[in-house]
Enzyme design. Structure first.
Site, PDB file in Angstrom:
ATOM      1  N   ARG A 186       0.826  -1.103  -0.043  1.00 60.51           N
ATOM      2  CA  ARG A 186      -0.044   0.043   0.144  1.00 60.51           C
ATOM      3  C   ARG A 186       0.912   1.189  -0.119  1.00 60.51           C
ATOM      4  O   ARG A 186       0.883   1.973   0.982  1.00 60.51           O
ATOM      5  CB  ARG A 186      -0.968   0.074   1.147  1.00 60.51           C
ATOM      6  N   GLN A 225      -0.422   2.876  -5.989  1.00 60.99           N
ATOM      7  CA  GLN A 225      -1.978   3.308  -5.714  1.00 60.99           C
ATOM      8  C   GLN A 225      -2.701   3.157  -7.034  1.00 60.99           C
ATOM      9  O   GLN A 225      -3.944   2.612  -6.610  1.00 60.99           O
ATOM     10  CB  GLN A 225      -2.027   5.197  -5.284  1.00 60.99           C
ATOM     11  N   ASP A 243      -4.196  -0.228  -6.739  1.00 63.27           N
ATOM     12  CA  ASP A 243      -4.722  -0.819  -5.470  1.00 63.27           C
ATOM     13  C   ASP A 243      -6.107  -1.214  -5.447  1.00 63.27           C
ATOM     14  O   ASP A 243      -7.022  -0.444  -5.394  1.00 63.27           O
ATOM     15  CB  ASP A 243      -4.147   0.487  -4.584  1.00 63.27           C
ATOM     16  N   SER A 254      -8.243  -0.807  -2.450  1.00 64.55           N
ATOM     17  CA  SER A 254      -8.779   0.440  -2.047  1.00 64.55           C
ATOM     18  C   SER A 254      -9.877   0.711  -2.863  1.00 64.55           C
ATOM     19  O   SER A 254     -10.759   1.202  -2.629  1.00 64.55           O
ATOM     20  CB  SER A 254      -7.736   1.475  -2.499  1.00 64.55           C
ATOM     21  N   TYR A 303      -1.369   0.192   8.968  1.00 65.58           N
ATOM     22  CA  TYR A 303      -2.473  -1.045   9.433  1.00 65.58           C
ATOM     23  C   TYR A 303      -2.719  -0.819  11.042  1.00 65.58           C
ATOM     24  O   TYR A 303      -1.535  -0.444  11.693  1.00 65.58           O
ATOM     25  CB  TYR A 303      -2.139  -2.352   8.911  1.00 65.58           C
TER      26      TYR A 303
HETATM   27  P1  NAD Z   1      -8.480  -2.445   6.660  1.00 69.55           P
HETATM   28  O1  NAD Z   1      -9.586  -2.982   5.785  1.00 69.55           O
HETATM   29  O2  NAD Z   1      -7.467  -3.549   6.956  1.00 69.55           O
HETATM   30  O3  NAD Z   1      -9.111  -2.003   8.127  1.00 69.55           O
HETATM   31  C1  NAD Z   1     -10.359  -1.099   8.204  1.00 69.55           C
HETATM   32  C2  NAD Z   1     -10.031  -0.199   9.486  1.00 69.55           C
HETATM   33  O4  NAD Z   1     -10.247  -0.866  10.623  1.00 69.55           O
HETATM   34  C3  NAD Z   1      -8.320   0.165   9.576  1.00 69.55           C
HETATM   35  O5  NAD Z   1      -8.613   1.761   9.753  1.00 69.55           O
HETATM   36  C4  NAD Z   1      -8.168  -0.362  11.071  1.00 69.55           C
HETATM   37  O6  NAD Z   1      -7.451   0.546  11.762  1.00 69.55           O
HETATM   38  C5  NAD Z   1      -9.566  -0.602  11.535  1.00 69.55           C
HETATM   39  N1  NAD Z   1      -9.542  -1.277  13.032  1.00 69.55           N
HETATM   40  C6  NAD Z   1      -9.030  -2.420  12.906  1.00 69.55           C
HETATM   41  N2  NAD Z   1      -9.295  -2.976  14.577  1.00 69.55           N
HETATM   42  C7  NAD Z   1     -10.004  -2.059  15.037  1.00 69.55           C
HETATM   43  C8  NAD Z   1     -11.000  -1.978  16.223  1.00 69.55           C
HETATM   44  N3  NAD Z   1     -10.762  -2.862  17.206  1.00 69.55           N
HETATM   45  N4  NAD Z   1     -11.803  -0.831  16.417  1.00 69.55           N
HETATM   46  C9  NAD Z   1     -11.854  -0.015  15.295  1.00 69.55           C
HETATM   47  N5  NAD Z   1     -11.198  -0.201  14.196  1.00 69.55           N
HETATM   48  C10 NAD Z   1     -10.353  -0.900  14.001  1.00 69.55           C
HETATM   49  O7  NAD Z   1      -7.881  -1.044   6.333  1.00 69.55           O
HETATM   50  P2  NAD Z   1      -7.685  -0.496   4.930  1.00 69.55           P
HETATM   51  O8  NAD Z   1      -9.030   0.449   4.747  1.00 69.55           O
HETATM   52  O9  NAD Z   1      -7.348  -1.285   3.942  1.00 69.55           O
HETATM   53  O10 NAD Z   1      -6.591   0.754   4.917  1.00 69.55           O
HETATM   54  C11 NAD Z   1      -5.787   0.418   6.076  1.00 69.55           C
HETATM   55  C12 NAD Z   1      -4.383   1.574   5.984  1.00 69.55           C
HETATM   56  O11 NAD Z   1      -3.671   1.494   4.725  1.00 69.55           O
HETATM   57  C13 NAD Z   1      -5.080   2.791   6.091  1.00 69.55           C
HETATM   58  O12 NAD Z   1      -3.898   3.590   6.854  1.00 69.55           O
HETATM   59  C14 NAD Z   1      -5.092   3.447   4.746  1.00 69.55           C
HETATM   60  O13 NAD Z   1      -4.897   4.992   4.768  1.00 69.55           O
HETATM   61  C15 NAD Z   1      -3.752   2.807   4.223  1.00 69.55           C
HETATM   62  N6  NAD Z   1      -3.757   2.988   2.782  1.00 69.55           N
HETATM   63  C16 NAD Z   1      -2.660   3.329   2.017  1.00 69.55           C
HETATM   64  C17 NAD Z   1      -2.866   3.403   0.913  1.00 69.55           C
HETATM   65  C18 NAD Z   1      -1.494   3.829  -0.007  1.00 69.55           C
HETATM   66  O14 NAD Z   1      -0.694   4.698   0.498  1.00 69.55           O
HETATM   67  N7  NAD Z   1      -1.323   3.253  -1.334  1.00 69.55           N
HETATM   68  C19 NAD Z   1      -3.685   2.762   0.208  1.00 69.55           C
HETATM   69  C20 NAD Z   1      -4.635   2.196   0.837  1.00 69.55           C
HETATM   70  C21 NAD Z   1      -4.784   2.142   2.256  1.00 69.55           C
END
Ligand code: NAD
Length: 387
Positions: A122, A127, A130, A133, A227
């Site tokens: 990620r 991006q 991805d 996302s 994460y």
């Molecule tokens: P995910 O689907 O793995 O998880 C969803 C959310 O659940 C996360 O925000 C996580 O912190 C939250 N979570 C986990 N346990 C929890 C709990 N007990 N209570 C409440 N919330 C809880 O996450 P995602 O949407 O795939 O994205 C995760 C990270 O990756 C984010 O920081 C996102 O910004 C980052 N990301 C970066 C890029 C990039 O830079 N290219 C792209 C996509 C995502």
């Protein structure tokens, strides 16, 4: 180079890996593109639309699998398809090593180079590829519409001659890609929104979307690569205690919390569901990875103590046209990185290629895939397949 796009066979999967206008660009840049007959039908793309884009429509799946240099799909090929794939060919899909270890082994044994968009790093450079996302974002939007559709209340505030209707209250648990899109959608519909995530870094993003970030008295930690860490059982127990009142006060709860490669954390217990008003709605977007709500039935909508609990799986597939368009862009951006001068170039120095290549030259070459396979064999494993 021959690109083969297979029809999806997984139950409920309506997306297609390549859409006609993006296929036309691949044809223009010198690829020969083949699509299995009816592959795009459920996403709104007819065989004729592919033909007009310069794509050959192939009725014989076996033929398509055996002649393709690269096979594109949303769900990975079935285990019975693997024997048809040519040794040395490549497959790009949403292969899930954690729940599809036998398929990973079969692909390796067949000499197929398999890439998983689920394992894509990620990073900013990745991006445009991805798919997690792009698909999560659509799912976050749709989850709110599903909740609004089921709720027997209005989302926006309404002032009428017959009286004032207060806005619906929505709680979003987990503010990653899906959660942030859910917050934005619920706000656009006029709801009052609050949200919580274990990663304090998302607080400002939540606030900038016009929602309130719940400040719970909990010590949280961010894991690697942005994460969430898997939190301890004591942490989750305390989180549920602190959240009980918030769950009861909201009309809609959208749960999106997950930890990569692990069973989803339990955030809403059966007794918390009981404490909600009759007619309230929970949409559990983590249903596929074990569920954030104790009473969720994956793939079903159930009524428990007067509360609707929606465990619909594969939500992106319900917006198949746009989901396919975005997925097609993601997968072709990865394809362009992999193919140099008409040949697959396996540059393992490239962190994107190294990160998402699962099998190559007869071996499982991906350390993270190996870890996920091992973690899945443990008691807290994710048991389901589709993302
Ligand atoms: P995910 O689907 O793995 O998880 C969803 C959310 O659940 C996360 O925000 C996580 O912190 C939250 N979570 C986990 N346990 C929890 C709990 N007990 N209570 C409440 N919330 C809880 O996450 P995602 O949407 O795939 O994205 C995760 C990270 O990756 C984010 O920081 C996102 O910004 C980052 N990301 C970066 C890029 C990039 O830079 N290219 C792209 C996509 C995502």
């Amino acid at each position: 180079m021959k690109i083969g796009v297979i029809a999806e066979t997984h139950e409920g999967e309506r997306r297609v890996a390549l859409v006609p206008d993006i296929a036309a660009k691949l044809v223009a840049s010198g690829f020969e593109v083949f699509v299995e007959a009816d592959a795009g039908e459920q996403a709104g793309f007819t065989d004729d639309a592919y033909r007009e884009a310069g794509v050959a429509v192939e009725a014989d799946r076996k033929m398509l699998l055996s002649m393709a240099d690269v096979v594109l799909s949303v769900q990975p090929p079935r285990i019975e398809d693997v024997a048809m794939l040519r040794a040395g060919s490549a497959s790009i899909s949403m292969l899930q090593p954690a729940s599809q270890s036998s398929l990973v082994e079969a692909l390796a044994a067949r000499g197929v180079t398999a890439f998983s968009l689920v394992l894509l790093p990620r990073t900013s450079r990745a991006q445009s590829m991805d798919a997690l996302s792009s698909q999560s974002s659509l799912a976050g939007y749709k989850a709110v519409l599903m909740a609004a559709n089921r709720l027997d209340k209005f989302f926006p505030m309404l002032i009428t001659a017959a009286g004032t209707i207060p806005p619906a209250r929505v709680l979003v648990l987990g503010a990653g890609v899906a959660g942030l899109q859910a917050i934005a959608t619920a706000r656009r519909l006029g709801a009052v929104v609050e949200a919580y995530d274990v990663r304090p870094a998302v607080k400002e993003e939540v606030k900038s979307l016009g929602a309130r970030f719940l400040e719970l008295e909990l010590e949280t930690q961010e894991g690697e690569g942005g994460y969430a860490h898997a939190q301890s059982e004591a942490f989750l127990t305390r989180q549920r205690e602190l959240m009980t009142g918030h769950v009861a006060a909201n009309d809609v709860v959208i749960t999106t919390a997950s930890i990569p490669g692990r069973k989803a954390p339990l955030l809403v217990t059966a007794s918390m569901v009981k404490g909600m008003h009759r007619g309230s709605v929970i949409v559990d977007m983590a249903a596929e990875s074990g569920g954030n709500c104790e009473v969720t039935q994956p793939g079903q909508v159930v009524e428990v103590d007067g509360v609707w609990v929606d465990g619909t799986t594969n939500i992106p597939s319900t917006v198949a046209l746009h989901a396919s368009q975005l997925y097609a862009r993601n997968i072709t951006n990865l394809l362009h990185l992999l193919v140099v001068d008409g040949e697959l170039k396996m540059d393992f120095e490239d962190e994107i290629i190294r990160g998402c290549c699962v099998t190559h030259a007869g071996q499982v070459v991906n350390e993270r895939a190996r870890q996920l396979i091992e973690a899945a064999a443990a008691p807290q494993a994710i048991q389901t397949e589709v993302r």
